[in-house]
Design an enzyme around this catalytic site. Structure first.
Site, PDB file in Angstrom:
ATOM      1  N   LYS A 121      17.174  23.012   5.041  1.00 26.22           N
ATOM      2  CA  LYS A 121      18.076  23.207   6.043  1.00 26.22           C
ATOM      3  C   LYS A 121      17.995  22.916   7.810  1.00 26.22           C
ATOM      4  O   LYS A 121      19.221  23.772   8.498  1.00 26.22           O
ATOM      5  CB  LYS A 121      17.643  25.506   5.399  1.00 26.22           C
ATOM      6  N   GLU A 205      15.957  32.501  13.050  1.00 32.52           N
ATOM      7  CA  GLU A 205      17.216  32.754  13.134  1.00 32.52           C
ATOM      8  C   GLU A 205      18.345  34.103  13.908  1.00 32.52           C
ATOM      9  O   GLU A 205      17.391  34.589  13.438  1.00 32.52           O
ATOM     10  CB  GLU A 205      18.705  32.719  12.306  1.00 32.52           C
ATOM     11  N   ARG A 297      26.966  21.330  -4.529  1.00 35.54           N
ATOM     12  CA  ARG A 297      27.426  21.131  -5.478  1.00 35.54           C
ATOM     13  C   ARG A 297      28.857  21.855  -5.996  1.00 35.54           C
ATOM     14  O   ARG A 297      29.316  22.548  -4.679  1.00 35.54           O
ATOM     15  CB  ARG A 297      26.362  21.505  -6.665  1.00 35.54           C
TER      16      ARG A 297
HETATM   17  C1  MV4 Z   1      21.294  36.172   6.956  1.00 30.09           C
HETATM   18  C2  MV4 Z   1      21.713  37.177   7.656  1.00 30.09           C
HETATM   19  C3  MV4 Z   1      22.119  37.540   9.061  1.00 30.09           C
HETATM   20  N1  MV4 Z   1      21.859  36.936  10.082  1.00 30.09           N
HETATM   21  N2  MV4 Z   1      21.215  35.605   8.443  1.00 30.09           N
HETATM   22  C4  MV4 Z   1      21.376  35.944   2.399  1.00 30.09           C
HETATM   23  C5  MV4 Z   1      21.687  34.997   1.319  1.00 30.09           C
HETATM   24  C6  MV4 Z   1      21.727  33.597   2.567  1.00 30.09           C
HETATM   25  N3  MV4 Z   1      22.277  32.843   2.274  1.00 30.09           N
HETATM   26  C7  MV4 Z   1      21.736  34.413   3.899  1.00 30.09           C
HETATM   27  N4  MV4 Z   1      21.390  35.660   4.203  1.00 30.09           N
HETATM   28  C8  MV4 Z   1      21.318  35.752   4.922  1.00 30.09           C
HETATM   29  N5  MV4 Z   1      21.465  35.591   6.437  1.00 30.09           N
HETATM   30  C9  MV4 Z   1      21.238  35.769   9.741  1.00 30.09           C
HETATM   31  N6  MV4 Z   1      20.787  34.841  10.706  1.00 30.09           N
HETATM   32  C10 MV4 Z   1      22.177  38.172   6.305  1.00 30.09           C
HETATM   33  C11 MV4 Z   1      22.074  37.686   5.253  1.00 30.09           C
HETATM   34  C12 MV4 Z   1      21.773  38.342   4.105  1.00 30.09           C
HETATM   35  C13 MV4 Z   1      23.077  37.667   3.494  1.00 30.09           C
HETATM   36  C14 MV4 Z   1      23.907  37.374   3.329  1.00 30.09           C
HETATM   37  C15 MV4 Z   1      25.378  37.209   2.278  1.00 30.09           C
HETATM   38  C16 MV4 Z   1      25.778  37.154   1.387  1.00 30.09           C
HETATM   39  C17 MV4 Z   1      24.760  38.778   1.509  1.00 30.09           C
HETATM   40  C18 MV4 Z   1      23.541  39.217   2.371  1.00 30.09           C
HETATM   41  C19 MV4 Z   1      23.027  40.148   2.750  1.00 30.09           C
HETATM   42  C20 MV4 Z   1      21.574  40.347   2.741  1.00 30.09           C
HETATM   43  C21 MV4 Z   1      21.692  39.825   3.770  1.00 30.09           C
END
Ligand code: MV4
Length: 475
Positions: A121, A205, A297
């Protein structure tokens, strides 16, 4: 339009609904398929409908669906010249893609180097940054120690999130609001990453406040054509498991969508991506989007894009892998109407989503206009305890979002899965909730509205228990 010279035979190295989905694409294309199954899946619908089936080992995934030698042997002994990995399991394993190449079996997915690069990542961030794709402010690469982490965090600005370099999908994420929390959480995140992924490397991040999760579906052929097929909103998640997905993402300004597509194509071209892939973005409250990660994928939620574009993404995966050129263009994928997917899992929403197993006594699969059910269920099917809990994907199409919601409510009301706890009634409540109706979809959705939805569900269940025959209770 015929599809000559695709493949002689395709090995489907997966199970459940996606094995069936891939099998259907093979049959639509006139290509025979072999389903690789574990001891626990001998009676599965994919095995029953396959042209051939081959046992790859005992129920535990390490001995079957994640067992590369068993899967390669299965492809070779059955005379397959291509392999579709589905999602999960080995779908993003660069080593499997590499071995396939070495033994002359076409891996239906991107090249091993691309899988490898996007699997890291921090590396994916670097590639996208160099390509000019907007990123969440963060560390340049992994942070080696606390000193480096504190320095990076101060530059990025708190709150920050610690993510595993080898992770993805939110597993092992940790949020720190200040230096003190960072000091405490950095070693926690590192050791978690080490035990979960065998790699303790983490990066930082800026932590965005309740962003939306918006992703862009890409198709790219081996001749240089790269197409952004459409966008999906996947914000409604529980513990990083998506619950509801829709296409197109509601209330996305036209300019934002254009810029998202442009960024996604730029990113995909920068890694010389081929086959189907997805770039995940976060959209903040000011309407700015940032690249988060790329999935190499086919995804669980691909059907919502298929319903609004009329494109068969899995068939295109196969054609592209066989060397065919993309014959669809931007104009062909202009979205028509609105699609919503609800994931139905074998969980008891009222018991904190405790997983359940059992044998399906009766199963009523809904239908009618605008309804698609992707499911491996049948009456008498015993849900094995070894794998993920997805039972069915209910996908609906409507001319607009309101029509799609109405159809989803109707469809989930018709649906009955008896004998296995499942989330059908929960999803029916969620879709009917006013917050969902007004498209308040963001990643805090369940935190903000979950209690009300669950209370409503519990009240409904109690009311029905007091009624006459227990007709709907165990749906
Ligand atoms: C984040 C974020 C806020 N800021 N990154 C959760 C799933 C993963 N793919 C990354 N995620 C997140 N990354 C930053 N820099 C908040 C989340 C996140 C989230 C993202 C998408 C859908 C649901 C979520 C639930 C909690 C946190």
């Amino acid at each position: 339009m015929t599809d000559q010279a695709l493949f002689r035979k395709i090995l489907i190295a997966n199970r459940g609904e996606i094995a069936l989905r891939v099998l259907r694409a093979c049959h639509d294309l006139g290509v025979p398929a072999v389903v690789a199954y574990s001891d626990a899946d001998r009676e599965s619908l994919a095995v029953q409908l396959a042209d051939e089936a081959v046992c790859i080992g005992p129920a535990p995934v390490s001995k079957s669906y994640n067992n590369i030698p068993a899967i390669i042997s299965a492809a070779l002994v059955t005379g397959c010249d291509a392999l579709h990995p589905g999602y999960g399991f080995l779908a993003e394993n660069a080593y499997l893609a590499d071995i396939c190449q070495q033994v002359g079996v076409t891996f239906i997915g991107p090249r091993p180097e691309v899988i490898e690069r996007m699997g890291n990542k921090a590396e994916a961030r670097r590639v996208m940054r160099d390509a000019g794709v907007p990123l969440v402010p963060g560390s340049d690469g992994p942070v080696e120690n606390l000193g480096a982490a504190r320095q990076a965090a101060r530059k990025i600005g708190y709150p920050i999130v610690i993510k595993a370099v080898a992770g993805g999908g939110g597993r092992g994420m940790r949020v720190a609001r200040d230096d003190v929390e960072l000091t405490r959480l950095l070693p926690v995140a590192q050791s978690e990453a080490e035990s979960a992924f065998g790699d303790g490397a983490v990066y930082l991040e800026r932590y965005l406040d309740r962003p939306r999760h918006i992703e862009v579906q890409i198709l790219a052929d081996n001749h240089g054509a790269t197409l952004a097929v459409g966008d999906r909103d996947c914000s409604i998640q529980r513990r990083h498991q998506k619950l509801v997905e829709e296409a197109p993402a509601p209330n996305l300004p036209r300019r934002t969508r254009e810029n998202l597509f442009r960024a996604a194509i730029k990113g995909a071209k920068a890694v010389r991506y081929t086959n189907a892939g997805t770039l995940e973005f976060l959209l903040d409250r000011d309407g700015h989007f940032y690249f988060m990660e790329m999935n190499t994928r086919i995804q669980v939620e691909h059907p919502v894009t298929e319903l609004v574009t009329g494109i068969d993404l899995v068939a295109w995966q196969i054609r592209i892998a066989a060397g065919q050129r993309l014959t669809v263009s931007e104009r062909d994928v202009e979205p028509h109407g609105h699609a919503i997917e609800c994931r139905i899992t074998a969980e008891d929403a009222l018991a904190d989503f405790a997983p359940g197993v059992g044998t399906v006594g009766a199963y009523i699969a809904p239908g009618g206009p605008g309804v698609r059910i992707d499911s491996h269920l049948y009456a008498g099917y015993a849900v094995p305890p070894f794998y993920d809990s997805l039972l069915a994907k209910v996908i609906v199409w409507g001319r607009d979002r309101d029509e799609a919601i109405a159809r989803m409510e109707r469809t989930l009301t018709e649906m009955a899965i008896v004998g296995v706890p499942n989330t059908t009634a929960f999803q029916r409540r969620l879709i009917g909730d006013e917050a969902f109706r007004r498209a308040d979809v963001q990643t805090g959705f369940l935190i903000e509205h979950g209690d009300r939805i669950l209370a409503d569900l519990a009240a409904g269940a109690a009311a029905r228990t007091g009624e006459r025959e227990p007709r709907q209770d165990d749906r």
